[in-house]
Design a protein around this motif. Structure first.
Motif, PDB file in Angstrom:
ATOM      1  N   ALA A 182      -1.675  -1.451  10.220  1.00 39.95           N
ATOM      2  CA  ALA A 182      -2.462  -0.241   9.940  1.00 39.95           C
ATOM      3  C   ALA A 182      -3.816  -0.294  10.644  1.00 39.95           C
ATOM      4  O   ALA A 182      -4.261   0.690  11.246  1.00 39.95           O
ATOM      5  CB  ALA A 182      -2.650  -0.085   8.433  1.00 39.95           C
ATOM      6  N   VAL A 183      -4.471  -1.451  10.579  1.00 37.38           N
ATOM      7  CA  VAL A 183      -5.776  -1.616  11.243  1.00 37.38           C
ATOM      8  C   VAL A 183      -5.632  -1.459  12.753  1.00 37.38           C
ATOM      9  O   VAL A 183      -6.445  -0.798  13.405  1.00 37.38           O
ATOM     10  CB  VAL A 183      -6.381  -3.001  10.904  1.00 37.38           C
ATOM     11  CG1 VAL A 183      -7.567  -3.315  11.823  1.00 37.38           C
ATOM     12  CG2 VAL A 183      -6.829  -3.036   9.448  1.00 37.38           C
ATOM     13  N   SER A 184      -4.592  -2.056  13.312  1.00 39.66           N
ATOM     14  CA  SER A 184      -4.372  -1.957  14.751  1.00 39.66           C
ATOM     15  C   SER A 184      -4.066  -0.514  15.167  1.00 39.66           C
ATOM     16  O   SER A 184      -4.522  -0.046  16.221  1.00 39.66           O
ATOM     17  CB  SER A 184      -3.221  -2.873  15.181  1.00 39.66           C
ATOM     18  OG  SER A 184      -3.166  -2.984  16.588  1.00 39.66           O
ATOM     19  N   THR A 185      -3.322   0.202  14.335  1.00 44.46           N
ATOM     20  CA  THR A 185      -3.046   1.616  14.605  1.00 44.46           C
ATOM     21  C   THR A 185      -4.340   2.410  14.688  1.00 44.46           C
ATOM     22  O   THR A 185      -4.524   3.258  15.572  1.00 44.46           O
ATOM     23  CB  THR A 185      -2.142   2.214  13.510  1.00 44.46           C
ATOM     24  OG1 THR A 185      -0.932   1.460  13.419  1.00 44.46           O
ATOM     25  CG2 THR A 185      -1.797   3.669  13.812  1.00 44.46           C
ATOM     26  N   GLY A 186      -5.258   2.130  13.766  1.00 44.79           N
ATOM     27  CA  GLY A 186      -6.560   2.799  13.784  1.00 44.79           C
ATOM     28  C   GLY A 186      -7.325   2.528  15.068  1.00 44.79           C
ATOM     29  O   GLY A 186      -7.951   3.435  15.633  1.00 44.79           O
ATOM     30  N   TYR A 187      -7.261   1.274  15.528  1.00 45.23           N
ATOM     31  CA  TYR A 187      -7.945   0.956  16.791  1.00 45.23           C
ATOM     32  C   TYR A 187      -7.364   1.757  17.949  1.00 45.23           C
ATOM     33  O   TYR A 187      -8.118   2.314  18.768  1.00 45.23           O
ATOM     34  CB  TYR A 187      -7.844  -0.538  17.116  1.00 45.23           C
ATOM     35  CG  TYR A 187      -8.111  -0.800  18.582  1.00 45.23           C
ATOM     36  CD1 TYR A 187      -9.410  -0.774  19.075  1.00 45.23           C
ATOM     37  CD2 TYR A 187      -7.053  -0.985  19.485  1.00 45.23           C
ATOM     38  CE1 TYR A 187      -9.658  -0.947  20.433  1.00 45.23           C
ATOM     39  CE2 TYR A 187      -7.291  -1.155  20.835  1.00 45.23           C
ATOM     40  CZ  TYR A 187      -8.597  -1.146  21.307  1.00 45.23           C
ATOM     41  OH  TYR A 187      -8.830  -1.300  22.650  1.00 45.23           O
ATOM     42  N   VAL A 239       4.184   1.525   9.609  1.00 41.20           N
ATOM     43  CA  VAL A 239       3.310   1.487   8.433  1.00 41.20           C
ATOM     44  C   VAL A 239       3.651   2.574   7.415  1.00 41.20           C
ATOM     45  O   VAL A 239       3.423   2.391   6.216  1.00 41.20           O
ATOM     46  CB  VAL A 239       1.815   1.598   8.832  1.00 41.20           C
ATOM     47  CG1 VAL A 239       1.382   0.370   9.609  1.00 41.20           C
ATOM     48  CG2 VAL A 239       1.543   2.867   9.625  1.00 41.20           C
ATOM     49  N   THR A 240       4.178   3.706   7.861  1.00 41.72           N
ATOM     50  CA  THR A 240       4.501   4.774   6.914  1.00 41.72           C
ATOM     51  C   THR A 240       5.855   4.549   6.234  1.00 41.72           C
ATOM     52  O   THR A 240       6.043   4.929   5.071  1.00 41.72           O
ATOM     53  CB  THR A 240       4.503   6.153   7.603  1.00 41.72           C
ATOM     54  OG1 THR A 240       5.391   6.125   8.734  1.00 41.72           O
ATOM     55  CG2 THR A 240       3.102   6.530   8.062  1.00 41.72           C
ATOM     56  N   MET A 265       0.833  -1.203   0.000  1.00 41.39           N
ATOM     57  CA  MET A 265       0.000   0.000   0.000  1.00 41.39           C
ATOM     58  C   MET A 265       0.868   1.253   0.000  1.00 41.39           C
ATOM     59  O   MET A 265       1.900   1.283   0.675  1.00 41.39           O
ATOM     60  CB  MET A 265      -0.884   0.035   1.253  1.00 41.39           C
ATOM     61  CG  MET A 265      -1.994  -1.000   1.277  1.00 41.39           C
ATOM     62  SD  MET A 265      -3.119  -0.694   2.677  1.00 41.39           S
ATOM     63  CE  MET A 265      -2.042  -1.104   4.053  1.00 41.39           C
ATOM     64  N   ASP A 266       0.430   2.266  -0.745  1.00 40.68           N
ATOM     65  CA  ASP A 266       1.127   3.546  -0.689  1.00 40.68           C
ATOM     66  C   ASP A 266       0.671   4.310   0.547  1.00 40.68           C
ATOM     67  O   ASP A 266      -0.200   3.853   1.297  1.00 40.68           O
ATOM     68  CB  ASP A 266       0.874   4.350  -1.962  1.00 40.68           C
ATOM     69  CG  ASP A 266      -0.604   4.617  -2.221  1.00 40.68           C
ATOM     70  OD1 ASP A 266      -1.407   4.553  -1.262  1.00 40.68           O
ATOM     71  OD2 ASP A 266      -0.966   4.896  -3.376  1.00 40.68           O
ATOM     72  N   LEU A 267       1.259   5.474   0.783  1.00 44.18           N
ATOM     73  CA  LEU A 267       0.977   6.221   2.001  1.00 44.18           C
ATOM     74  C   LEU A 267      -0.498   6.613   2.086  1.00 44.18           C
ATOM     75  O   LEU A 267      -1.112   6.522   3.160  1.00 44.18           O
ATOM     76  CB  LEU A 267       1.856   7.469   2.065  1.00 44.18           C
ATOM     77  CG  LEU A 267       1.679   8.356   3.299  1.00 44.18           C
ATOM     78  CD1 LEU A 267       1.959   7.569   4.570  1.00 44.18           C
ATOM     79  CD2 LEU A 267       2.598   9.579   3.205  1.00 44.18           C
ATOM     80  N   LEU A 317      -5.773   5.799   4.691  1.00 44.54           N
ATOM     81  CA  LEU A 317      -7.195   5.476   4.545  1.00 44.54           C
ATOM     82  C   LEU A 317      -7.567   4.255   5.372  1.00 44.54           C
ATOM     83  O   LEU A 317      -8.640   4.213   5.991  1.00 44.54           O
ATOM     84  CB  LEU A 317      -7.530   5.239   3.066  1.00 44.54           C
ATOM     85  CG  LEU A 317      -7.621   6.480   2.173  1.00 44.54           C
ATOM     86  CD1 LEU A 317      -7.822   6.068   0.719  1.00 44.54           C
ATOM     87  CD2 LEU A 317      -8.760   7.397   2.634  1.00 44.54           C
ATOM     88  N   VAL A 318      -6.685   3.252   5.390  1.00 46.69           N
ATOM     89  CA  VAL A 318      -6.934   2.042   6.186  1.00 46.69           C
ATOM     90  C   VAL A 318      -6.948   2.395   7.677  1.00 46.69           C
ATOM     91  O   VAL A 318      -7.820   1.937   8.426  1.00 46.69           O
ATOM     92  CB  VAL A 318      -5.872   0.958   5.903  1.00 46.69           C
ATOM     93  CG1 VAL A 318      -6.012  -0.203   6.891  1.00 46.69           C
ATOM     94  CG2 VAL A 318      -6.005   0.442   4.483  1.00 46.69           C
TER      95      VAL A 318
END
Length: 228
Positions: free
Chosen positions: A84-89, A124-125, A1-3, A8-9
């Motif tokens: 990425a999903v865990s970061t969002g949580y 992730v980045t 995935m790009d940045l 978005l994720v």
């Protein structure tokens, strides 16, 4: 995935966990937990995250075992998406606690989440150290039992020994292995990343030591004393 896709994720994940938390407001809550309805929803959302990411981390390591040998650059779309999903949580949970709980009650978890968001955000980045982040998410397997314990306590029940066993395997062993890996590979890691990783592991390990003492005291030592 790009940045852009990564962001978005992360944003989608944060919104999804917020939506789940909102849906829980309309589901039945055990009567003993009515006075702590916010806490019940927060912990229930945490159970969902721990169950998802703990199993997801095991799957990532099963499908790509070579990632354990190269935690710096080796990763897949599946593992990158997991972090990425865990970061969002953690962003969602940080905001949820900051808005609904006093700082005195939540400062430890806010500190923990700040450390995790910083480390996972870097992974992730930059697309580096994703494997290290995936390994750290094995801790979430024990978190399932810790969160369920909290829900049971709110309902007037408990599940003590299972918590202690999974704590030792998935928290103590995992964090110990991560600390050893960081020490062994320190010459191959940029200084700022090493400092961030060391600081993060130090904070999390200290908090886990305190948590383990509280867990032993509340669920094992007190129960043993009462039974005697």
């Amino acid at each position: 995935m790009d940045l852009r896709s990564t962001l978005l994720v992360i944003g989608g994940s944060a919104c999804s966990f917020k939506l789940l938390n909102t849906v829980l407001r309309f589901l039945p809550t055990p009567e003993p937990a009515h006075l702590k309805a916010w806490k019940w929803r927060n912990i229930s959302t945490s159970v969902a995250h721990s169950s998802l990411t703990g199993a997801w981390a095991v799957l990532c390591l099963y499908l790509q075992p070579q990632m354990v040998e190269d935690l710096i650059s080796s990763h897949s779309l599946l593992s990158h998406s997991l972090v990425a999903v865990s970061t969002g949580y953690f962003i969602h949970d940080f905001l949820d606690m900051a808005l609904n709980q006093s700082f005195k009650q939540s400062w430890e978890l806010l500190l923990h989440h700040s450390v995790v968001i910083s480390c996972f955000g870097l992974a992730v980045t930059s697309r580096r150290y994703v494997g290290f982040a995936v390994v750290s998410l094995l801790v979430e397997i024990n978190s399932v039992f810790l969160h369920v314990r909290q829900l049971l306590l709110l309902s007037g029940r408990r599940n003590s020994w299972l918590n202690v066993g999974t704590f030792l395997v998935f928290r103590v062993c995992t964090l110990g292995w991560m600390t050893r890996w960081l020490a062994v590979h320190r010459e191959h890691i940029p200084r700022y990343v090493l400092m961030m990783g060391t600081a993060g592991l130090s904070v999390v390990s200290t908090m886990n030591t305190v948590l383990f003492y509280r867990l032993l005291r509340a669920d094992i030592l007190i129960n043993t004393h009462q039974n005697n």
